[in-house]
Motif scaffolding. Structure first.
Motif, PDB file in Angstrom:
ATOM      1  N   ARG A 137      20.134  -6.629 -13.660  1.00 38.93           N
ATOM      2  CA  ARG A 137      19.578  -5.765 -14.694  1.00 38.93           C
ATOM      3  C   ARG A 137      18.729  -4.608 -14.168  1.00 38.93           C
ATOM      4  O   ARG A 137      18.362  -3.744 -14.942  1.00 38.93           O
ATOM      5  N   ALA A 138      18.377  -4.574 -12.893  1.00 38.13           N
ATOM      6  CA  ALA A 138      17.527  -3.494 -12.377  1.00 38.13           C
ATOM      7  C   ALA A 138      18.129  -2.934 -11.094  1.00 38.13           C
ATOM      8  O   ALA A 138      18.443  -3.677 -10.168  1.00 38.13           O
ATOM      9  N   ALA A 139      18.310  -1.605 -11.061  1.00 35.50           N
ATOM     10  CA  ALA A 139      18.922  -0.967  -9.907  1.00 35.50           C
ATOM     11  C   ALA A 139      17.891  -0.360  -8.967  1.00 35.50           C
ATOM     12  O   ALA A 139      18.182  -0.113  -7.801  1.00 35.50           O
ATOM     13  N   GLY A 140      16.690  -0.083  -9.477  1.00 29.94           N
ATOM     14  CA  GLY A 140      15.693   0.554  -8.637  1.00 29.94           C
ATOM     15  C   GLY A 140      14.292   0.266  -9.121  1.00 29.94           C
ATOM     16  O   GLY A 140      14.086  -0.215 -10.239  1.00 29.94           O
ATOM     17  N   ALA A 141      13.310   0.569  -8.255  1.00 30.35           N
ATOM     18  CA  ALA A 141      11.910   0.312  -8.612  1.00 30.35           C
ATOM     19  C   ALA A 141      11.012   1.285  -7.862  1.00 30.35           C
ATOM     20  O   ALA A 141      11.400   1.871  -6.841  1.00 30.35           O
ATOM     21  N   ARG A 142       9.805   1.436  -8.396  1.00 30.80           N
ATOM     22  CA  ARG A 142       8.772   2.238  -7.753  1.00 30.80           C
ATOM     23  C   ARG A 142       7.475   1.436  -7.803  1.00 30.80           C
ATOM     24  O   ARG A 142       7.030   1.048  -8.887  1.00 30.80           O
ATOM     25  N   ASN A 155       0.433  -1.052 -10.200  1.00 27.74           N
ATOM     26  CA  ASN A 155       1.508  -0.866 -11.171  1.00 27.74           C
ATOM     27  C   ASN A 155       2.862  -0.762 -10.475  1.00 27.74           C
ATOM     28  O   ASN A 155       2.950  -0.505  -9.272  1.00 27.74           O
ATOM     29  N   ALA A 156       3.913  -0.928 -11.281  1.00 26.10           N
ATOM     30  CA  ALA A 156       5.282  -0.748 -10.801  1.00 26.10           C
ATOM     31  C   ALA A 156       6.150  -0.377 -11.989  1.00 26.10           C
ATOM     32  O   ALA A 156       5.807  -0.670 -13.148  1.00 26.10           O
ATOM     33  N   SER A 157       7.281   0.262 -11.718  1.00 24.06           N
ATOM     34  CA  SER A 157       8.254   0.544 -12.768  1.00 24.06           C
ATOM     35  C   SER A 157       9.639   0.187 -12.252  1.00 24.06           C
ATOM     36  O   SER A 157       9.928   0.338 -11.054  1.00 24.06           O
ATOM     37  N   PHE A 158      10.483  -0.312 -13.157  1.00 21.44           N
ATOM     38  CA  PHE A 158      11.830  -0.747 -12.808  1.00 21.44           C
ATOM     39  C   PHE A 158      12.835  -0.037 -13.709  1.00 21.44           C
ATOM     40  O   PHE A 158      12.582   0.149 -14.906  1.00 21.44           O
ATOM     41  N   GLU A 159      13.972   0.321 -13.140  1.00 19.81           N
ATOM     42  CA  GLU A 159      15.026   0.955 -13.918  1.00 19.81           C
ATOM     43  C   GLU A 159      15.862  -0.127 -14.602  1.00 19.81           C
ATOM     44  O   GLU A 159      16.706  -0.756 -13.978  1.00 19.81           O
ATOM     45  N   GLY A 160      15.598  -0.365 -15.890  1.00 19.13           N
ATOM     46  CA  GLY A 160      16.360  -1.339 -16.648  1.00 19.13           C
ATOM     47  C   GLY A 160      17.687  -0.773 -17.100  1.00 19.13           C
ATOM     48  O   GLY A 160      18.018   0.394 -16.853  1.00 19.13           O
ATOM     49  N   MET A 161      18.479  -1.600 -17.786  1.00 19.16           N
ATOM     50  CA  MET A 161      19.787  -1.166 -18.244  1.00 19.16           C
ATOM     51  C   MET A 161      19.681  -0.101 -19.337  1.00 19.16           C
ATOM     52  O   MET A 161      20.504   0.807 -19.416  1.00 19.16           O
ATOM     53  N   ARG A 162      18.650  -0.215 -20.189  1.00 16.79           N
ATOM     54  CA  ARG A 162      18.534   0.722 -21.304  1.00 16.79           C
ATOM     55  C   ARG A 162      17.242   1.526 -21.273  1.00 16.79           C
ATOM     56  O   ARG A 162      17.142   2.549 -21.936  1.00 16.79           O
ATOM     57  N   GLN A 182      13.168   2.218 -19.019  1.00 18.03           N
ATOM     58  CA  GLN A 182      12.265   1.968 -17.900  1.00 18.03           C
ATOM     59  C   GLN A 182      11.356   0.799 -18.259  1.00 18.03           C
ATOM     60  O   GLN A 182      10.831   0.715 -19.376  1.00 18.03           O
ATOM     61  N   ILE A 183      11.187  -0.126 -17.321  1.00 18.69           N
ATOM     62  CA  ILE A 183      10.356  -1.302 -17.542  1.00 18.69           C
ATOM     63  C   ILE A 183       9.113  -1.172 -16.662  1.00 18.69           C
ATOM     64  O   ILE A 183       9.228  -0.989 -15.447  1.00 18.69           O
ATOM     65  N   TYR A 184       7.943  -1.270 -17.274  1.00 18.38           N
ATOM     66  CA  TYR A 184       6.690  -1.080 -16.540  1.00 18.38           C
ATOM     67  C   TYR A 184       6.011  -2.424 -16.296  1.00 18.38           C
ATOM     68  O   TYR A 184       5.960  -3.286 -17.180  1.00 18.38           O
ATOM     69  N   SER A 185       5.496  -2.582 -15.098  1.00 13.60           N
ATOM     70  CA  SER A 185       4.850  -3.814 -14.680  1.00 13.60           C
ATOM     71  C   SER A 185       3.402  -3.508 -14.318  1.00 13.60           C
ATOM     72  O   SER A 185       3.136  -2.731 -13.394  1.00 13.60           O
ATOM     73  N   VAL A 186       2.479  -4.109 -15.049  1.00 15.79           N
ATOM     74  CA  VAL A 186       1.050  -3.867 -14.846  1.00 15.79           C
ATOM     75  C   VAL A 186       0.329  -5.208 -14.860  1.00 15.79           C
ATOM     76  O   VAL A 186       0.852  -6.205 -15.370  1.00 15.79           O
ATOM     77  N   GLU A 201       0.858  -1.188   0.000  1.00 13.10           N
ATOM     78  CA  GLU A 201       0.000   0.000   0.000  1.00 13.10           C
ATOM     79  C   GLU A 201       0.893   1.236   0.000  1.00 13.10           C
ATOM     80  O   GLU A 201       1.956   1.247   0.627  1.00 13.10           O
ATOM     81  N   GLY A 202       0.449   2.288  -0.692  1.00 13.37           N
ATOM     82  CA  GLY A 202       1.236   3.508  -0.776  1.00 13.37           C
ATOM     83  C   GLY A 202       2.225   3.446  -1.934  1.00 13.37           C
ATOM     84  O   GLY A 202       2.300   2.453  -2.659  1.00 13.37           O
ATOM     85  N   THR A 203       2.991   4.509  -2.109  1.00 10.23           N
ATOM     86  CA  THR A 203       4.009   4.558  -3.163  1.00 10.23           C
ATOM     87  C   THR A 203       5.369   4.300  -2.540  1.00 10.23           C
ATOM     88  O   THR A 203       5.821   5.046  -1.659  1.00 10.23           O
ATOM     89  N   ILE A 204       6.020   3.226  -2.970  1.00 11.62           N
ATOM     90  CA  ILE A 204       7.243   2.739  -2.339  1.00 11.62           C
ATOM     91  C   ILE A 204       8.401   2.847  -3.324  1.00 11.62           C
ATOM     92  O   ILE A 204       8.308   2.376  -4.466  1.00 11.62           O
ATOM     93  N   LEU A 205       9.498   3.465  -2.893  1.00  7.35           N
ATOM     94  CA  LEU A 205      10.702   3.611  -3.705  1.00  7.35           C
ATOM     95  C   LEU A 205      11.730   2.586  -3.237  1.00  7.35           C
ATOM     96  O   LEU A 205      12.013   2.474  -2.034  1.00  7.35           O
ATOM     97  N   ILE A 206      12.301   1.856  -4.190  1.00  5.50           N
ATOM     98  CA  ILE A 206      13.262   0.799  -3.866  1.00  5.50           C
ATOM     99  C   ILE A 206      14.557   1.063  -4.619  1.00  5.50           C
ATOM    100  O   ILE A 206      14.548   1.292  -5.837  1.00  5.50           O
ATOM    101  N   ARG A 207      15.676   1.016  -3.897  1.00  5.80           N
ATOM    102  CA  ARG A 207      16.985   1.197  -4.507  1.00  5.80           C
ATOM    103  C   ARG A 207      17.874   0.015  -4.147  1.00  5.80           C
ATOM    104  O   ARG A 207      18.063  -0.290  -2.972  1.00  5.80           O
ATOM    105  N   ARG A 208      18.379  -0.690  -5.178  1.00  2.00           N
ATOM    106  CA  ARG A 208      19.258  -1.827  -4.942  1.00  2.00           C
ATOM    107  C   ARG A 208      20.697  -1.320  -4.885  1.00  2.00           C
ATOM    108  O   ARG A 208      21.186  -0.692  -5.830  1.00  2.00           O
ATOM    109  N   GLU A 209      21.391  -1.585  -3.773  1.00  2.00           N
ATOM    110  CA  GLU A 209      22.726  -1.042  -3.567  1.00  2.00           C
ATOM    111  C   GLU A 209      23.827  -1.920  -4.147  1.00  2.00           C
ATOM    112  O   GLU A 209      24.975  -1.485  -4.255  1.00  2.00           O
ATOM    113  N   ALA A 210      23.504  -3.148  -4.526  1.00  2.00           N
ATOM    114  CA  ALA A 210      24.464  -4.053  -5.179  1.00  2.00           C
ATOM    115  C   ALA A 210      23.677  -4.969  -6.105  1.00  2.00           C
ATOM    116  O   ALA A 210      22.522  -5.298  -5.825  1.00  2.00           O
ATOM    117  N   PRO A 211      24.277  -5.382  -7.234  1.00  2.00           N
ATOM    118  CA  PRO A 211      23.544  -6.221  -8.190  1.00  2.00           C
ATOM    119  C   PRO A 211      23.083  -7.526  -7.553  1.00  2.00           C
ATOM    120  O   PRO A 211      23.768  -8.109  -6.718  1.00  2.00           O
TER     121      PRO A 211
END
Length: 340
Positions: free
Chosen positions: A126-131, A102-109, A111-115, A79-89
């Motif tokens: 391949r993904a360093a962060g997500a929302r 919904n969600a979005s992921f920071e891909g290598m090239r 933005q990848i959207y998940s619905v 619930e809510g809007t959550i920001l995720i940052r991966r500090e190591a691969p």
């Protein structure tokens, strides 16, 4: 503490060695603290930092079930809007199968959207962060990259290395994507809460394998064209005899001549057979068998067993070279595997 959790372990089932060594571990968490969610989502090799966007309230409910050491299935709600940052691969491929939100992921090239109705494949590293935009619910499938490579190696009967390069999206409304979602949800339902699959490790392992093979054979990736080709001609007897000899003497200092003698052919014929039917050399194939054995030992080791002991057991006398080859093969150093 705002987190509620429980852990359930089960193991020691009858059957073959793989079944006997398979452990099921279930953890359930719920709460509202981003820092506690950070700890829940992190692994020893890949730390994660979670924050609530604009310091607004968040909530989560996550249930993870691990099948052995290499596969985990999850059912998570946010619930809510959550920001995720991966500090190591990460060293795991993650497949998200969303049912709500919904969600979005920071891909290598890009933005990848998940619905909902569209799954997302995030290959290791391949993904360093997500929302995450709540309310969000998804099933998750987490698979060690080394296990996926091992499955491909088995399918091609030759050494596989490097990224698989999966296309990041899967249609979950029909065909393989729908079956994958049903497989993962059935796995989680059958394993959680001391479910019936915990009493059938062979069935649980087979369902995990089915999900991985379905991904490899049905989702576009680097090897899709090769997988679509007719199966290759079976290897001749001398190649099979050579492989059997390698496996029987895997920890012994055997030479190319020893392998050729066991296979009852000349060294030249043996090398030609491996090039034609395994796309490698006999000694490289032996090296791969030993590296896989060392990896299994490190996964199962406790702190009392050193990396040098494992390396020497499987014929690796130069520890620096072993570490470099191990990292190339499994995407992490032996010390990182040992700390898991």
């Amino acid at each position: 503490m705002s987190v509620n959790s429980h852990i359930h372990n089960n193991g020691g089932f009858p059957g073959n060695l793989a079944a006997q060594s398979m452990l099921f571990r279930e953890t359930a968490h719920s709460g509202t603290d981003p820092d506690e969610l950070s700890e829940i989502l992190s692994t020893p090799n890949s730390r994660i930092k979670v924050a609530a966007e604009g310091n607004m309230p968040i909530a989560y409910r996550c249930n993870f079930v691990s099948v052995g050491e290499e596969v985990t299935v999850a059912d998570c709600t946010y619930e809510g809007t959550i920001l995720i940052r991966r500090e190591a691969p990460s060293d795991r491929m993650i497949v998200f199968l969303p049912m709500e939100g919904n969600a979005s992921f920071e891909g290598m090239r890009e933005q990848i959207y998940s619905v909902p109705a569209r799954g997302t494949i995030l290959e290791a590293g391949r993904a360093a962060g997500a929302r995450l935009f709540g309310p969000r619910r998804h099933f998750g499938l987490f698979v060690d990259q080394a296990k996926i490579v091992s499955h491909l190696t088995h399918m091609f009967e030759r050494t596989i290395s490097g990224d698989i390069d999966f296309h990041p999206h899967i249609d979950l409304t029909t065909g393989p994507g729908l079956v994958l979602q049903q497989l993962v949800s059935s796995l989680h339902r059958g394993l959680s809460g001391s479910g019936p699959l915990q009493r059938s490790p062979l069935a649980a392992g087979s369902l995990c394998d089915a999900a991985i093979y379905l991904l490899l054979e049905s989702c576009p990736n680097r090897y899709s064209n090769e997988l679509a080709l007719p199966a290759p001609t079976p290897a001749p007897r001398h190649v099979k005899w050579a492989i059997d000899f390698m496996q029987e003497h895997i920890a012994e200092p055997i030479s190319l001549n020893d392998i050729a003698m066991a296979a009852k052919v000349s060294v030249r014929t043996l090398q030609q057979g491996f090039r034609q039917f395994r796309d490698t050399t006999p000694m490289a194939y032996l090296q791969e068998l030993r590296m896989a054995a060392a990896h299994r030992d490190l996964l199962a080791s406790d702190a009392k067993q050193g990396i040098a002991d494992v390396a020497l057991r499987w014929g690796f006398t130069h520890l620096g070279r072993f570490a470099a080859e191990y990292r190339k093969r499994f995407g992490q150093l032996p010390s990182q595997t040992l700390k898991r």
